[in-house]
Design an enzyme around this catalytic site. Structure first.
Site, PDB file in Angstrom:
ATOM      1  N   GLY A  56      15.578   7.704   5.976  1.00  0.00           N
ATOM      2  CA  GLY A  56      14.546   7.767   4.922  1.00  0.00           C
ATOM      3  C   GLY A  56      14.840   6.815   3.767  1.00  0.00           C
ATOM      4  O   GLY A  56      15.936   6.265   3.651  1.00  0.00           O
ATOM      5  N   ASP A  58      14.689  15.708  -7.033  1.00  0.00           N
ATOM      6  CA  ASP A  58      13.438  16.355  -6.653  1.00  0.00           C
ATOM      7  C   ASP A  58      13.229  17.826  -6.996  1.00  0.00           C
ATOM      8  O   ASP A  58      14.116  18.518  -7.468  1.00  0.00           O
ATOM      9  CB  ASP A  58      13.170  16.101  -5.177  1.00  0.00           C
ATOM     10  N   HIS A  62      10.550  13.088  -7.543  1.00  0.00           N
ATOM     11  CA  HIS A  62       9.854  12.195  -6.605  1.00  0.00           C
ATOM     12  C   HIS A  62       8.356  12.473  -6.520  1.00  0.00           C
ATOM     13  O   HIS A  62       7.630  11.729  -5.873  1.00  0.00           O
ATOM     14  CB  HIS A  62      10.482  12.304  -5.212  1.00  0.00           C
ATOM     15  N   ARG A 109       2.548  11.927   6.074  1.00  0.00           N
ATOM     16  CA  ARG A 109       2.923  13.261   6.526  1.00  0.00           C
ATOM     17  C   ARG A 109       1.633  14.056   6.538  1.00  0.00           C
ATOM     18  O   ARG A 109       0.729  13.806   5.731  1.00  0.00           O
ATOM     19  CB  ARG A 109       3.887  13.919   5.525  1.00  0.00           C
ATOM     20  N   LYS A 117      -2.472  14.111   0.887  1.00  0.00           N
ATOM     21  CA  LYS A 117      -2.608  12.732   1.384  1.00  0.00           C
ATOM     22  C   LYS A 117      -4.056  12.330   1.658  1.00  0.00           C
ATOM     23  O   LYS A 117      -4.321  11.184   2.037  1.00  0.00           O
ATOM     24  CB  LYS A 117      -1.761  12.532   2.651  1.00  0.00           C
ATOM     25  N   ASP A 127      -0.356  11.480  -5.135  1.00  0.00           N
ATOM     26  CA  ASP A 127       0.915  11.115  -4.491  1.00  0.00           C
ATOM     27  C   ASP A 127       1.878  10.594  -5.551  1.00  0.00           C
ATOM     28  O   ASP A 127       1.486   9.753  -6.368  1.00  0.00           O
ATOM     29  CB  ASP A 127       0.640  10.007  -3.450  1.00  0.00           C
ATOM     30  N   VAL A 157       4.698   4.251   2.046  1.00  0.00           N
ATOM     31  CA  VAL A 157       4.052   3.611   3.196  1.00  0.00           C
ATOM     32  C   VAL A 157       3.300   2.359   2.735  1.00  0.00           C
ATOM     33  O   VAL A 157       3.364   1.310   3.382  1.00  0.00           O
ATOM     34  CB  VAL A 157       3.109   4.616   3.904  1.00  0.00           C
ATOM     35  N   ALA A 158       2.617   2.470   1.602  1.00  0.00           N
ATOM     36  CA  ALA A 158       1.864   1.319   1.071  1.00  0.00           C
ATOM     37  C   ALA A 158       2.796   0.128   0.881  1.00  0.00           C
ATOM     38  O   ALA A 158       2.462  -1.015   1.197  1.00  0.00           O
ATOM     39  CB  ALA A 158       1.215   1.707  -0.253  1.00  0.00           C
ATOM     40  N   GLU A 194       5.737  -0.340   2.366  1.00  0.00           N
ATOM     41  CA  GLU A 194       6.290  -0.785   3.657  1.00  0.00           C
ATOM     42  C   GLU A 194       5.305  -1.694   4.381  1.00  0.00           C
ATOM     43  O   GLU A 194       5.698  -2.698   4.990  1.00  0.00           O
ATOM     44  CB  GLU A 194       6.643   0.441   4.517  1.00  0.00           C
ATOM     45  N   TYR A 229      18.283  24.468 -48.846  1.00  0.00           N
ATOM     46  CA  TYR A 229      18.045  25.849 -48.426  1.00  0.00           C
ATOM     47  C   TYR A 229      17.453  25.938 -46.999  1.00  0.00           C
ATOM     48  O   TYR A 229      18.161  26.259 -46.055  1.00  0.00           O
ATOM     49  CB  TYR A 229      17.138  26.552 -49.445  1.00  0.00           C
TER      50      TYR A 229
HETATM   51  C1  GDG Z   1       7.753  11.918  -1.410  1.00  0.00           C
HETATM   52  C2  GDG Z   1       6.553  11.806  -2.360  1.00  0.00           C
HETATM   53  C3  GDG Z   1       7.213   9.454  -2.832  1.00  0.00           C
HETATM   54  C4  GDG Z   1       6.297   8.294   8.076  1.00  0.00           C
HETATM   55  N1  GDG Z   1       5.994   8.517   9.347  1.00  0.00           N
HETATM   56  C5  GDG Z   1       7.041   8.127  10.077  1.00  0.00           C
HETATM   57  C6  GDG Z   1       8.008   7.640   9.222  1.00  0.00           C
HETATM   58  N2  GDG Z   1       7.519   7.755   7.986  1.00  0.00           N
HETATM   59  C7  GDG Z   1       8.245   7.362   6.737  1.00  0.00           C
HETATM   60  C8  GDG Z   1       7.550   6.221   6.041  1.00  0.00           C
HETATM   61  C9  GDG Z   1       8.002   6.420   4.602  1.00  0.00           C
HETATM   62  C10 GDG Z   1       8.192   7.928   4.494  1.00  0.00           C
HETATM   63  O1  GDG Z   1       8.225   8.438   5.810  1.00  0.00           O
HETATM   64  C11 GDG Z   1       7.042   8.610   3.752  1.00  0.00           C
HETATM   65  O2  GDG Z   1       7.198   8.383   2.369  1.00  0.00           O
HETATM   66  P1  GDG Z   1       6.020   8.559   1.310  1.00  0.00           P
HETATM   67  O3  GDG Z   1       6.453   7.989   0.040  1.00  0.00           O
HETATM   68  O4  GDG Z   1       4.810   7.889   1.833  1.00  0.00           O
HETATM   69  O5  GDG Z   1       5.696  10.119   1.212  1.00  0.00           O
HETATM   70  P2  GDG Z   1       6.470  11.576   1.086  1.00  0.00           P
HETATM   71  O6  GDG Z   1       7.172  11.912   2.346  1.00  0.00           O
HETATM   72  O7  GDG Z   1       5.407  12.522   0.700  1.00  0.00           O
HETATM   73  O8  GDG Z   1       7.557  11.407  -0.096  1.00  0.00           O
HETATM   74  C12 GDG Z   1       6.070  10.371  -2.406  1.00  0.00           C
HETATM   75  C13 GDG Z   1       8.455   9.691  -2.000  1.00  0.00           C
HETATM   76  O9  GDG Z   1       8.800  11.078  -1.990  1.00  0.00           O
HETATM   77  C14 GDG Z   1       9.644   8.897  -2.535  1.00  0.00           C
HETATM   78  O10 GDG Z   1       9.912   9.210  -3.855  1.00  0.00           O
HETATM   79  O11 GDG Z   1       6.801   8.115  -2.639  1.00  0.00           O
HETATM   80  O12 GDG Z   1       4.999  10.254  -3.303  1.00  0.00           O
HETATM   81  O13 GDG Z   1       5.497  12.669  -1.949  1.00  0.00           O
HETATM   82  O14 GDG Z   1       9.224   5.786   4.372  1.00  0.00           O
HETATM   83  O15 GDG Z   1       7.965   5.015   6.619  1.00  0.00           O
HETATM   84  N3  GDG Z   1       9.171   7.140   9.657  1.00  0.00           N
HETATM   85  C15 GDG Z   1       9.394   7.126  11.009  1.00  0.00           C
HETATM   86  N4  GDG Z   1       8.504   7.625  11.883  1.00  0.00           N
HETATM   87  C16 GDG Z   1       7.328   8.120  11.489  1.00  0.00           C
HETATM   88  O16 GDG Z   1       6.526   8.574  12.303  1.00  0.00           O
HETATM   89  N5  GDG Z   1      10.543   6.628  11.467  1.00  0.00           N
END
Ligand code: GDG
Length: 733
Positions: free
Chosen positions: A29, A142, A166, A280, A285, A379, A384-385, A387, A506
């Site tokens: 992660g 968190d 987070h 997720r 989302k 969010d 993801v945005a 990445e 005072y």
């Molecule tokens: C919380 C906050 C904040 C997803 N599907 C797969 C996979 N992923 C990875 C993505 C990304 C991560 O999971 C998701 O991160 P996000 O930031 O989009 O969302 P949350 O899980 O809700 O995270 C969020 C974050 O904490 C960090 O502070 O940005 O707002 O809610 O890295 O690539 N990875 C793999 N397979 C999948 O199917 N390997």
């Protein structure tokens, strides 16, 4: 050597046991990557839950897990099934998560789950304290651990503690509905530095601290007794190089045995476009909204039928929580309905995957998609945005991003949308699908440069740098603290002096603040203390205050201490009042009506009319409103005060307008000059006392109550410490 302890609900490991065989894999992660270097450094460790409930491990296996985890420089916090059910799935995910994401209708507040949340935070504290040495730093992550900073600070006050949230911090109007709002804020304030993804979350947090805990906030610093807590925003980045390099490798040498890759290839052509979404499976989302908007798009712009496909990856998450089960059913139904409505023999509009995919497939998805559609309702950040942007090796592709994601604040070159506005949504989707390549590349270049610069490593580095700076701030406070050594010296100087004088303010110095100033009258203990000092030979005790002479006469008229009232207008000595200054008061007629308009428009404020000044008190008013009103009042008064020889004094939750010739410092030097003293102490708590600190001779002990900026030589924490000090002066102990 000092170490950094990273703390999160889950350890950055995947622990699995099959047929008594233990397998441990590091997880990949964003947080684990960002912390990699911090964790690897020196003897740094990571504390968290292993993911396996205690009941599922017998004694042997439990020991095996502990040891294997230890090898990875991790320490586990043992949690039971009940802990997980009540603290994680319950309080964290059914109360905090929905509330902090503005889903108030989903919140469930259960007393028993709150108790479990406290219990588990205490379990974490216990494990951490066992690992802590003096000088170590703790970085907590968190919303599952909001109480932890305070739990550690209470037991180990010298530990430097950082906390990063987070998820969003909601506006005060939402947060105030939370039954345990005070406890949560106090828990967080155990940290020395609190980090958020965006300035908005930081702003919301500070607003709740001001309104609920009524603490003083100076820009981004919170003053809580003897502590200064810093709050700042640190937008989390990604491991840019990892995503970018993997994308380049996949483009150069496609992984042909991948099913996803094969299927994507079948679709890719000049005319056909792929739209990607990855999240997720979480109601924050905006998955159903997105599907419905996509349906609206196909209805509105039918020319795109059979030309576009939405590839939607929803990763299973928290599937024990009912709202997540409902969301899953709703998503299945929507996808089924829309595919049924539009599908042709050779085309299905939505490809829907409900599972987690390996990293390599994720990269294939990113590199094959022409548009990324990231449209959360709310969010914290959204990685993801970021990445998607990092994987665009040829700088093509378009990111459509919801304004409600923290990431939108730093990704202006994306097409930003409000996910609830379907017109905007569909128009932007059309814009993205038809955007000329040059424009795509121009936007992508900007986005990539920023993400590359501020990657997750930099994010962690900046946070830790800022946390270390809080240490230096503490040292400044410590330098002025009236430590036991200084206190001993003061007491000894006092007792050996031939002639001594004490100037004591005072309110805020001898008594604490009350909502109604008339309630702050002296009690028997205070009288006894002051009498005992006054009765000593060659000792002069002066109470010096902004209070009016009538109030002080009522409270102290029967005593033999000297009194200076109205900031230095009157002196009460040998049972007689003497005017130290002769002042005009005709200005009050024009200023009072102005103050009255401020009282009318600012609930909770009132005017105190003194003989020579007017005071506007705002102790119980809304701090945010007061901030604007005080600025406004200052502007209104500026021209008037100059013409009338007046000044505006900002005290502790009060603004006072009085003659500019009068102040406590001037009064003090008048009294003091008459005699030769060889001991002098001046104690006060607010701005008006700074005049005394300035006037005091070099040998005088000037002491400020509270740890805000001052010209005084020493600082004490509160009125309690003043009482303690005075009690040491009454007899030689
Ligand atoms: C919380 C906050 C904040 C997803 N599907 C797969 C996979 N992923 C990875 C993505 C990304 C991560 O999971 C998701 O991160 P996000 O930031 O989009 O969302 P949350 O899980 O809700 O995270 C969020 C974050 O904490 C960090 O502070 O940005 O707002 O809610 O890295 O690539 N990875 C793999 N397979 C999948 O199917 N390997």
């Amino acid at each position: 050597m000092h170490k950094t302890i990273i703390v999160s609900n889950r350890l950055p490991l995947q622990v699995s046991i099959k047929n008594d065989q233990l397998k441990i894999k590091p997880s990949v992660g964003g947080l684990a990557t960002g912390m990699k270097s911090v964790h690897a450094e020196g003897n740094g460790i990571w504390v968290g839950w292993s993911g396996i409930p205690e009941e599922d491990l017998d004694k042997d296996l439990s020991e095996k897990v502990r040891k294997a985890i230890q090898k990875e420089k991790c320490v586990t916090v043992p949690l039971s099934h009940q802990d997980i059910e009540e603290y994680y799935e319950g309080f964290s995910n059914r109360a905090l998560w929905p509330l902090f994401h503005y889903f108030m209708e989903y919140t469930q507040f259960e007393q028993s789950e709150w108790e479990a949340y406290k219990r588990v935070n205490e379990k974490f504290a216990e494990v951490i304290i066992n690992q802590l040495n003096d000088g170590d730093t703790v970085w907590i992550h968190d919303y599952q651990l909001l109480l932890l900073p305070q739990l550690i600070k209470e037991q180990k006050p010298n530990t430097t503690i950082g906390f990063f949230l987070h998820i969003p911090f909601p506006s005060y109007e939402i947060f105030r509905t939370f039954p345990w709002r005070q406890e949560i804020l106090s828990g967080m304030l155990g940290a020395d530095l609190l980090g958020f993804h965006t300035y908005d979350y930081e702003r919301h947090f500070l607003s709740s601290v001001k309104r609920i805990l009524r603490l003083e906030v100076n820009f981004n610093e919170i003053h809580d007794q003897d502590r200064i807590i810093k709050v700042d925003s640190f937008p989390m980045g990604i491991d840019y190089d990892k995503f970018h390099t993997s994308a380049l490798e996949h483009i150069k040498k496609p992984k042909e045995n991948s099913e996803i890759y094969q299927r994507l290839q079948e679709h890719i052509s000049e005319d056909n476009k792929l739209i990607l979404s990855i999240d997720r499976m979480d109601y924050t989302k905006g998955i159903p909204n997105r599907i419905k908007a996509f349906e609206y798009f196909l209805d509105k712009f039918p020319e795109f039928k059979e030309k576009v496909r939405l590839v939607m990856l929803a990763v299973p998450s928290r599937s024990n929580v009912p709202q997540y089960q409902k969301l899953k059913r709703e998503t299945d139904e929507l996808v089924g309905r829309i595919n049924g409505k539009f599908a042709t023999v050779s085309w299905t509009p939505i490809w829907y995957f409900y599972r987690a995919l390996p990293f390599s497939d994720l990269i294939d998805l990113y590199i094959s998609s022409d548009v990324a559609l990231i449209t959360p309702i709310r969010d914290g950040m959204n990685l993801v945005a970021k990445e998607y942007v990092a994987t665009r090796a040829n700088k093509d592709g378009v990111l459509i991003l919801s304004e409600m994601a923290g990431a939108a604040k730093e990704m202006n070159e994306a097409l930003l949308i409000n996910p609830n506005n379907y017109e905007d949504f569909t128009n932007k989707l059309k814009q993205a699908l038809t955007m000329p390549i040059e424009e795509q590349q121009k936007r992508m270049k900007f986005l990539q440069n920023r993400l590359k610069r501020y990657d997750v490593g930099k994010w962690a580095e900046e946070f830790l740098k800022s946390l270390a700076e809080t240490e230096q701030k503490k040292e400044v406070i410590v330098a002025k603290k009236l430590t036991p050594v200084y206190e001993e010296k003061l007491v000894a100087d006092y007792h050996k002096a031939q002639k001594r004088v004490l100037f004591l303010d005072y309110d805020g110095t001898l008594v604490g603040f009350k909502d109604d100033p008339q309630e702050a009258k002296p009690d028997d203990l205070l009288y006894e203390l002051l009498d005992a000092i006054q009765e000593q030979e060659n000792t002069r005790l002066v109470l010096i205050s902004g209070r009016d002479k009538e109030t002080f006469e009522r409270w102290f008229g029967h005593k033999s201490y000297d009194l200076v009232t109205d900031h230095g207008v009157w002196l009460f000595q040998n049972k007689e009042w003497l005017a130290l200054e002769h002042l005009k008061t005709d200005w009050m007629q024009s200023i009072r009506p102005i103050l009255e308009t401020f009282v009318d428009r600012t609930p909770g404020t009132f005017i105190e009319t003194k003989k020579y000044s007017l005071a506007w008190h705002y102790r119980i008013a809304d701090p945010e409103l007061v901030k604007t009103r005080t600025l406004e009042l200052n502007t209104v008064l500026t021209s008037m005060v100059a013409n009338n020889n007046l000044m505006v004094l900002k005290g502790n939750k009060v603004i006072e307008i009085k003659s500019s010739n009068v102040n406590k410092g001037r009064a003090m030097s008048r009294l003091n000059l008459q005699e030769d003293y060889d001991f002098m102490a001046v104690i006060g708590d607010d701005w008006t006392d700074e005049y005394m600190f300035e006037e005091a001779p070099e040998f005088g002990y000037t002491i400020k109550v509270g740890y805000t900026k001052t010209k005084a030589k020493y600082q004490v924490k509160d009125t309690k410490q003043v009482h303690h000090l005075l009690s040491r002066l009454k007899k030689n102990i």
